[in-house]
Design a protein around this motif. Sequence first.
Motif, PDB file in Angstrom:
ATOM      1  N   SER A  28      17.300 101.933  15.136  1.00 38.33           N
ATOM      2  CA  SER A  28      17.561 100.774  15.987  1.00 38.33           C
ATOM      3  C   SER A  28      16.301  99.969  16.257  1.00 38.33           C
ATOM      4  O   SER A  28      16.325  98.748  16.198  1.00 38.33           O
ATOM      5  CB  SER A  28      18.132 101.224  17.341  1.00 38.33           C
ATOM      6  N   VAL A  29      15.221 100.637  16.583  1.00 41.40           N
ATOM      7  CA  VAL A  29      14.093  99.912  17.158  1.00 41.40           C
ATOM      8  C   VAL A  29      12.860  99.871  16.265  1.00 41.40           C
ATOM      9  O   VAL A  29      11.913  99.163  16.573  1.00 41.40           O
ATOM     10  CB  VAL A  29      13.709 100.484  18.546  1.00 41.40           C
ATOM     11  N   ASN A  30      12.851 100.618  15.187  1.00 43.18           N
ATOM     12  CA  ASN A  30      11.665 100.619  14.318  1.00 43.18           C
ATOM     13  C   ASN A  30      12.097 100.581  12.857  1.00 43.18           C
ATOM     14  O   ASN A  30      11.574 101.329  12.025  1.00 43.18           O
ATOM     15  CB  ASN A  30      10.822 101.868  14.620  1.00 43.18           C
ATOM     16  N   PRO A  31      13.068  99.710  12.538  1.00 40.51           N
ATOM     17  CA  PRO A  31      13.707  99.813  11.217  1.00 40.51           C
ATOM     18  C   PRO A  31      12.781  99.501  10.053  1.00 40.51           C
ATOM     19  O   PRO A  31      12.890 100.143   9.006  1.00 40.51           O
ATOM     20  CB  PRO A  31      14.849  98.792  11.299  1.00 40.51           C
ATOM     21  N   THR A  69      18.770  96.106  18.896  1.00 45.46           N
ATOM     22  CA  THR A  69      19.777  96.699  19.768  1.00 45.46           C
ATOM     23  C   THR A  69      19.146  97.449  20.926  1.00 45.46           C
ATOM     24  O   THR A  69      17.999  97.877  20.845  1.00 45.46           O
ATOM     25  CB  THR A  69      20.686  97.651  18.964  1.00 45.46           C
ATOM     26  N   ALA A 120       0.744 105.974  16.299  1.00 43.41           N
ATOM     27  CA  ALA A 120       1.676 106.384  17.349  1.00 43.41           C
ATOM     28  C   ALA A 120       0.996 106.420  18.708  1.00 43.41           C
ATOM     29  O   ALA A 120      -0.236 106.370  18.803  1.00 43.41           O
ATOM     30  CB  ALA A 120       2.262 107.751  17.011  1.00 43.41           C
ATOM     31  N   ALA A 161       7.990 106.914  19.267  1.00 40.11           N
ATOM     32  CA  ALA A 161       6.681 107.261  18.733  1.00 40.11           C
ATOM     33  C   ALA A 161       5.568 106.458  19.399  1.00 40.11           C
ATOM     34  O   ALA A 161       4.391 106.771  19.237  1.00 40.11           O
ATOM     35  CB  ALA A 161       6.662 107.050  17.221  1.00 40.11           C
ATOM     36  N   SER A 162       5.943 105.440  20.162  1.00 44.12           N
ATOM     37  CA  SER A 162       4.932 104.721  20.946  1.00 44.12           C
ATOM     38  C   SER A 162       4.517 105.537  22.166  1.00 44.12           C
ATOM     39  O   SER A 162       3.599 105.170  22.880  1.00 44.12           O
ATOM     40  CB  SER A 162       5.488 103.366  21.397  1.00 44.12           C
ATOM     41  N   ASN A 215       1.655  98.823  20.968  1.00 47.90           N
ATOM     42  CA  ASN A 215       2.378  98.901  19.703  1.00 47.90           C
ATOM     43  C   ASN A 215       3.659  99.680  19.962  1.00 47.90           C
ATOM     44  O   ASN A 215       3.629 100.895  20.168  1.00 47.90           O
ATOM     45  CB  ASN A 215       1.515  99.599  18.652  1.00 47.90           C
ATOM     46  N   PHE A 216       4.797  98.977  19.953  1.00 41.84           N
ATOM     47  CA  PHE A 216       6.069  99.619  20.255  1.00 41.84           C
ATOM     48  C   PHE A 216       6.836 100.016  18.999  1.00 41.84           C
ATOM     49  O   PHE A 216       7.950 100.499  19.083  1.00 41.84           O
ATOM     50  CB  PHE A 216       6.933  98.713  21.131  1.00 41.84           C
ATOM     51  N   SER A 217       6.262  99.738  17.831  1.00 41.99           N
ATOM     52  CA  SER A 217       6.941 100.148  16.600  1.00 41.99           C
ATOM     53  C   SER A 217       5.905 100.583  15.576  1.00 41.99           C
ATOM     54  O   SER A 217       5.558  99.844  14.667  1.00 41.99           O
ATOM     55  CB  SER A 217       7.808  99.006  16.060  1.00 41.99           C
ATOM     56  N   PRO A 218       5.379 101.796  15.749  1.00 48.41           N
ATOM     57  CA  PRO A 218       4.291 102.267  14.885  1.00 48.41           C
ATOM     58  C   PRO A 218       4.755 102.559  13.466  1.00 48.41           C
ATOM     59  O   PRO A 218       5.911 102.904  13.238  1.00 48.41           O
ATOM     60  CB  PRO A 218       3.833 103.562  15.574  1.00 48.41           C
ATOM     61  N   THR A 271      18.284 108.166  15.183  1.00 52.95           N
ATOM     62  CA  THR A 271      19.018 106.898  15.244  1.00 52.95           C
ATOM     63  C   THR A 271      18.251 105.863  16.060  1.00 52.95           C
ATOM     64  O   THR A 271      18.366 104.666  15.815  1.00 52.95           O
ATOM     65  CB  THR A 271      20.400 107.086  15.886  1.00 52.95           C
ATOM     66  N   THR A 272      17.479 106.331  17.024  1.00 56.11           N
ATOM     67  CA  THR A 272      16.695 105.373  17.810  1.00 56.11           C
ATOM     68  C   THR A 272      15.735 104.610  16.915  1.00 56.11           C
ATOM     69  O   THR A 272      15.557 103.396  17.042  1.00 56.11           O
ATOM     70  CB  THR A 272      15.881 106.112  18.891  1.00 56.11           C
ATOM     71  N   GLU A 273      15.139 105.329  15.988  1.00 56.20           N
ATOM     72  CA  GLU A 273      14.202 104.675  15.089  1.00 56.20           C
ATOM     73  C   GLU A 273      14.914 103.665  14.196  1.00 56.20           C
ATOM     74  O   GLU A 273      14.365 102.605  13.887  1.00 56.20           O
ATOM     75  CB  GLU A 273      13.464 105.720  14.242  1.00 56.20           C
ATOM     76  N   LEU A 300      13.586  93.635  17.676  1.00 59.85           N
ATOM     77  CA  LEU A 300      14.513  94.601  18.259  1.00 59.85           C
ATOM     78  C   LEU A 300      15.940  94.113  18.045  1.00 59.85           C
ATOM     79  O   LEU A 300      16.276  92.984  18.374  1.00 59.85           O
ATOM     80  CB  LEU A 300      14.217  94.746  19.757  1.00 59.85           C
ATOM     81  N   PRO A 310       5.602 108.754  12.318  1.00 62.31           N
ATOM     82  CA  PRO A 310       4.496 107.988  12.908  1.00 62.31           C
ATOM     83  C   PRO A 310       3.405 108.930  13.400  1.00 62.31           C
ATOM     84  O   PRO A 310       3.693 109.951  14.030  1.00 62.31           O
ATOM     85  CB  PRO A 310       5.169 107.256  14.085  1.00 62.31           C
TER      86      PRO A 310
END
Lengths: 512, 1046
Positions: free
Chosen positions: A477-480, B815, A149, B758-759, A158-161, A473-475, B813, A145
Motif C-alpha cells: 500500500s505505502v511503499n509500492p 491508500t 530504514a 520500515a521508516s 523518509n517514509f518509504s525507504p 500488505t502495508t508495504e 500514497l 529495507p
Amino acid sequence: MPNKFTAIAAGVLLAAGALACNNDTITNLNQNPNNPTSAPPGPVFTQAVRLSASRFIGNGFALRQTEFVAQHWAEVQYPDEDRYARLGPADVQGTFNGAYVSEIEDLKNVAKGGLAATNPAVYGPASVLLAWDYEYLTDTWGDIPYSMALAGDSASPNFSPVYDAQKDIYTGLLATLTKATTDMATLPNAGGFGSADPMYGGSVAKWEKFSNSLRARLAMRLVNVDKTTADAQLKAAFAAPGGVFASNADNAQFAWPGDNVYNNPITDNFITRDDHRVSNTFSNILVGNNDPRTPILMQPTLADATKYAGMPNGLNAAPAGTYFLTSSRPGAIFFPGATTAGTIGSSANKKNPSYFMTYAEMSFIQAEAAERGLGGLAAGSAATYYQNGIKASMAQWGVTDQTAINNFLAQPAIAYKGGVEGLKQIAIQKWVALVTDGAQSWAEWRRTCQPSAIAPGPGAVVAYVPRRFQYSTTEYSVNPDNLQAAINRQGPDTFATRMYWDKSPSAAPTCS
Amino acid sequence: MKVPGRLQRLAAGLLLSGLIPALAAAQGTTLSGRVTGESGAPLASASVRIPELSLGALTGADGRYSFTVPATSVRGQAVTIMARRLGYEPHSVAATLTGTGIVTDFRLTQAATALNEVVVTALGIERKKSQLGTAVQQVDNAELNTTHDLNVVNQLEGKVSGVTINASGTQGGSSRILIRGANSITGNNQPLFIVDGTAVSNNAIGSDANGSGRGLDFGSVINDINPEDVANISVLKGPNAAAIYGSRAANGVVLITTRRGQRSGGIRTQATSGVTWEQPSILPTYQNQYGQGAGGQFKFVNGKGGGVQDGNDQSYGPKLDGRLIDQFTGPQQPWIAHPDNVSSFFNTGRTIVNNVSFSGGTDRANARASIGSEAVGGIIPNNTFQKFTGLLSADMNVSSRLSATANVQYVANNGHNRAGVGYNTGILEQFIWFGRQVDMNALRNYYTDNGQLFNWNYNYHNNPFYLQYANPELDQRDHIIAGGSATYKVADWLNASLRSGTDFYRYNINQNYAPGNINFTNLAFQGGFYYRNDYSSQNNTQLLFTANKGVGSRLQLNATAGGNHRYAAYRYNTTASSSILAADIYNPSNSAVSPTIGLYDERRATNSVYGTGSFTWSDFWTVEVTGRNDWSSTLPKGNNSYFYPSISSSLVVTDMLPSVKGNFLSYLKLRGSIAEVGNDAEPYQLQTVYVGNANKFGSLPQYTLNDQVANVNLKPEQTKSSEAGVEVGFFDNRITLDASVYNKTTTNEIVNVTVSPASGFTSAAVNAGKMQNKGFEALLNIVPIRTSGGFEWTSTINYAANKNTLVALAPGLQTIVLGSTWTLNTEARVGQPYGSLFGNGFLRDSATGQLLTSGGFPIKDPNRRVLGNINPTWVGGWNNTVSFGPFTASALIDVHKGGQIFSVSNMFGQYAGVFAESLKGREVDWNNPGLVIQGIDQQTGKPNTINVTAEDYFQNLFEIHEAFIYDDSWVKLRELRVGVELPASFTSRLRISALNIALVGRNLWTHSNVPNIDPEFSYQTGNYQGAEFAALPTTRSLGFNVRITP
C-alpha cells in the motif's frame, strides 16, 4: 446617545477579550501530559528485548507459522497455517511491520544515544540485538529495507525507504557485529544497562560472546553462496575478543517473569489452546532414535499413555482432527499448569526462558565449520563439537541422565560419521536442538535440506515448502515502488522465490 | 377564547352530558362560519370538523363552511370543532351540541411546512425559512416521537434527507450519523450536537466490535437526551449552514431545542407512557441435519478434545438422526436437532417509558420541568438499562431590557450486563461456532451440582448464560447539560447577550469476570475485572451582539458579532486484572498479579471571533455573509490561526413576482451559498513521545517510542462547500419539494497517513489529501387525498444520493487502512469512494472468468483488490400518514440502496457448518454427495472433476473475502404507528382533557440481500465500518404509547 456608546464600548470589550485570550500561548495547552518526549535507554532496551523474543521466538510467528513450516509441530484442529493457507501477506505483515516500528526503531535510538555518548556498553548490546532482529526479517523475506530504514523522524523524514539486497544486508549486519565486539572490548564497562538488561544483566563480556556467535551464525548461513566470506567471517568470529559461547551459561536467553502479565509466550498460548501436536517429522527423529529428550519434548498420546506419536503436517481439517487423541502434544515443559484442557505441566514453566541463541547451536556451527574446513577449525574436531551440541541441548532441555545420553550418542545412527553423512547428522541434530525457534529451523532446512522428511502435507496449497514469506500488505500500500524494485531484483513475491543465500542448493552437500 | 381552566370546562361538560341528557334535541345542529387567514382574507379548502363525530366540511372560495350534525348524534354533549389547513396552525374551540345552530369563525395563523416556517438556525437564532440561503431541515416533536428508541439519533432514521444513520444492533449501543458523506479521512466525521445552545459530546465508549478486546458497545453520549423533551431537532446540513459554529461544524450540526414553558398562564401537565416488547429482528438460518463434530464424527468426553472431535466447535459431525451419542448432557443421548436452540436463548425484551412534564408561566417568566424514566429489559438474558432524566428550563424578563434563560438537564444512565459483540466477547459468536444438537435449555444451569462450569464446549466458549449471569457488568453515567444566558437590549435594534454552557459527564464501567471465564481470566486464579472511569467536560462561553435595523420601508439589516472561548477536558483511567486471588472480591488489592492500569488526559481550547451581516430586501431577497477566525491549541504556533468566510443568498420568486403565483405554483424559493470551514488537529500531534508501560517487566520499567511520528508544521484543514437549492410548492401546497445539490471538498486534510513501517513508524500526521462529496438530496411532501369528510393522506419522501471521491492522499500514497478484520481491509483509496473493501477474491481464469481450482477447491487470488465499497448509492425514507377523524396511522419505510459489506458471521457460519448454506454437498451424509466446484483445474487446465466434502470446501473459503461480500441494500419498515385521539365524551369521564393511545412498532419488517444477519450495523461511531462479526441484530419492537393531558 448612551446606546451608541454602549455598543462601541461593548465592541471594544469584545476585541480586548479576544486579545486577552492570548492566542500565541494557547498552544502551550498542547503539551502532552501523558507521555514524555524522551526516555532513559535502559527501560527502552528492556522492552525491546522482550518484544524481540515475543515477536520472533514467541507464540505467533514461531509457534503458529514457522514451526509448522519447519515441522517440529503440526496443527490438529485449524490446519490452515500448516497447509500454508494462512501465511499470506496479510497474515505475516504484523511481524514485518511490528518489528520495524517497535524493537528495531527503539534499538536504533538506544544505539544512537549510546554512540553519541561514546558508550559501547549501551550501543554494543543494542546493535547486537538489532542485528539479531534484522536477521530474522531478512531470512524470512529476503531483500528488506535496511540502509535507508528507520528515518521517519529524521530532519527530512523518509517514509518509504528502499529495499536493500540481502547480500548487502548480511554485509552490513556482519560489520555491525564486528564493530560492536571491537568497541565493547576496547571500552568495556563504561556504564551499561545493569539490571535493565534481562539477558546478561549488563555484562559486556557476555554480549561480546553473543555478538561473535551471531556473527558465526550469519557467516555459516552464507556458506552455499559465498564460501570465502563465510570462512573469513567464521575465522574472525572465533578469534574475536570474548570468543563464542562456550557453555549453556553463555546462552543468549532470558527467563520470563511468569507473573501472568509476562509469561513465556509459548506456555501462554497453551493456557487456552490445545491445537498443537508433534509433527511426524519431529516424532520420527526423536522416537526413532530413542532420544532421551522425547519424554520432555513430547507428551504421551491421550489415547495411549505409553505411546509417543506424531501426526502428518498439512492435513485438511477433518483428517487432522482424527489425530487429536492419537498424537502427542508438545512436551509438558511447554504447558503452564492450569489450562482449558486441564492441568498440564507446571505453572513454573511460565518462567521458561526464550532462547535467542544457544551454546548447542554454536557447537553445531563449529562442528559444521570443522567438517567443512572453515573458520580455521581442525577437521578432526567436528565429532567433539557435534557431541558438545547434543549434550548442550540435552542439558538445556533438562536431560540429566548421563547414561542415557551416552547410550544415545553411541547408537550407530547418532555416532558421528564424518563427511557428508556427518554434515547431515549435524544438520539434523541442530534442527532438533532449535525446537521452538521455527525461523532458524526453517532457515537451516533451506540451507541444508535436512531433515529431508520435511515436505508439504497433502492439504498444502502449494506443492513445495515455502522458501520465504510474502511481503507485508502495508508495504504494497505505502511503499509500492521500492517494493517493486526489490521484487524485480529478487524474483516474484511468492513462496517459491529463493533469497540470496538460498540460491545455490546444489552447493550444499547435504541436499543430494 | 380564554377559559379559566380546562378542568372546570371539562367538569362542566361532564355535568352537562351526565345530568341533562334529556336536553338532547330532537333536531340536528347546523355548524357554520368562516375561516380566514391572519389578514382576514378567506381561506379556501380549509377543513372544519368535529373529530369525535367524524363530521365536517371544507370551506369554499369565500372561506365559508357549513355542515349539520344529525339529530341522532346530538345529545347535549361537549365537542371540539377543529379547523385545519395545510400551511396554517390548526385551531380548535369547544362547543356543546344542544340542537341550536352554532356559528364559529376561525382566524388561522400561518405556520409549518410552508416558507414562513420558523426554524432554529445557528446560535439558536430562529429564522424564517424564507430568508435562509442554506439547507436546514427541522423535525418536530411529534414527528420525532412517532415511536421510541433507546437512542434519540435512531428516531431520526429515515426522516432527514442527506443524513445516513447506522444503528448498532446492540441495545444501548451507539449509532453512527453522517451528514452528506464523510469529509475527513482519519478524523472525526460525526456532526456537532448542540442542545439548547450548549455543545454536547457524542463520545462513544467501548472497543471495536471486531477487535480482540472487550467488544462492548457502551453507546454514545447523545443517547442520554430524552426525546420527549425535544421541541425540535434542526439539522444544519452543510458547512454552509454551520460556518458560524466553527471547526466542529464542518460535518454539519444537529441542533436540539428542548421544550419550554408557555407564557399563556396556567400550568399545563402532560404525561406519556409507553410499553413495547422487543425481539431480535433477524437471526441466522441454521441447518438442523448435522450436529457437532468434524468428519462426520463426534463423541463427548470432556468437551476439550478428550472425546472424538469434542473440542471442536463446528457442526460437521454425524447426522442428527436420533442415534445415541455421548453428549455434554450425558452418555448415550439421542442425537437430535434443536432447531430453536438459538432463538430460545433470547428473551422478549421490554421497554417501559414514562414521562411527566409541567409547564407554564406568566408574561414575565415561564418554566418547564420534566421528569422521565426508561426501563429496558433486554433481549439478551439479564441485560437491563435504566435511564432517568430531569430537565428544568426557565426564561425570565428581568426588566424591559434584560432577559435571562437557564436550563439544566440531568441524566442518570445505567446499563447492566450489556451483551458483547465481535470476537471472543460476542454473545452471538458461539451461535456461529456451534453444535446444532445443543439443547439450549440444558445450559441454563451453568454450574454443575458440584460447582463446576457446565457447557457444551470447554475449549473456546463460555456458557452464554454464565456470561450473562455470573460475569456482572455495570456501567453508570451521570450527565449534566447546563446553560444560561442573559440578553440586554442595548437599543431597540441592538442586543448583547452572554451565554455560557457546560456539558459534562462521568462514566464508570465495572466489569467482573467470574472464575473460569475463558476469554478474560487466567484460569489458575479466581476471575478478573476491568474498571474504567471517564470524565469529560466541555465549556463554551460566548459574547454576542445582535443588531437588527430597518432602513426605509423595504430594507432590513441584520448583523451579529461575537466571540467564543471553548475549553474541553477529557480523562479516563482503567484498572484491570485477569487474575484475582479470593473469589468474588473484585478489587485491585485482591489481584494476584500487578493490575494493568492506565490513564489518559486530554485538554484543548479554541478562541474564536466571528460575525455575520445580512440584508433582506422587501422580505423576498436576503444576502448573508459570515466570517470566523479561530485560534486552536492543537496547532503549532504560527499555524494556529485560521479564518473562514461564507456567503449565502435566498430569493422568494413568488414574492418578488406575485404574478407567477397561482393555483399551480404556490411558492418558489431559490437559494445558494458558498462556505469554507477550517479545522484543527487532534491534540498532541506536535511532539513524538515515548510511551511508558504501566506493567513492569518483572521489576523493570519499560518504554517505547510512539508509533506515530510528530509533525511540527501542521496546518489547519479546510472544507469548501457550495450548495444550491430550491423550495417549491404546487397546487395550494399539496405538493412541496425542498431539494439541494452540493459540492464539498476538503483539502489540506490532517491525516494520520500510514507510512512504511520500515521508516520506524506506522503513521505520520501530515497535511495531505483531498476528499470530495457531491450530492443531491430532496424532500418531497404530497397530500394525495384530502376529503371534506376529514380523511387526509400525507406522503413524505426523502432521498439523498452522495458521491464521495478520495481525490488525493499524500504524495506516493495510494491508500490508508481504516481498519482490518480477518485480513479484509476497509481503506481510503485514491480515486475510490471513501471506504473500499480491499482483500482477496477468487483466482479466475483470465480468458473465461471461471474459477480456477486446485485439488477441487477454489483458489484465493494472492493479488488483493477492491472487492466493494461501503457507501450506499442512495438512502431514503418514505413516510405515509393517514388521518381520519380521531385516527391517525403512519408508516415509515427506510431504504438503503447499494454499498457492500463483509460478513464474518457468514464466513464462519459456513466454515463451522452451522448456517443453512453449509448443507450444500452433504444432502445425504456428511461426505455425500460432496461438491464438484465448477471451475478449471489449475494443474490440468481442464474442467474440475474432483469431488470434495462440504466441510473441506467451506473451510477452504476462509479469507477468500469475495465469497462473503454482500450487497448492502435493504428496506426496513422502520416505524409504524396507529393512534387514536379519544373523543372528549370519553376522556371527560376520566376527568382528563385529552388522551391519545397508539400502537407503535419499530423495525417490524426487513428485506435485505444479506443472508443471516441484520444488514444494518455499525462499529460505534468511528470511521472503520463495513465489516460485520457477530453483530447483534437490531430489535423489532411492538407496543403501546399513551399520552395524557389532564
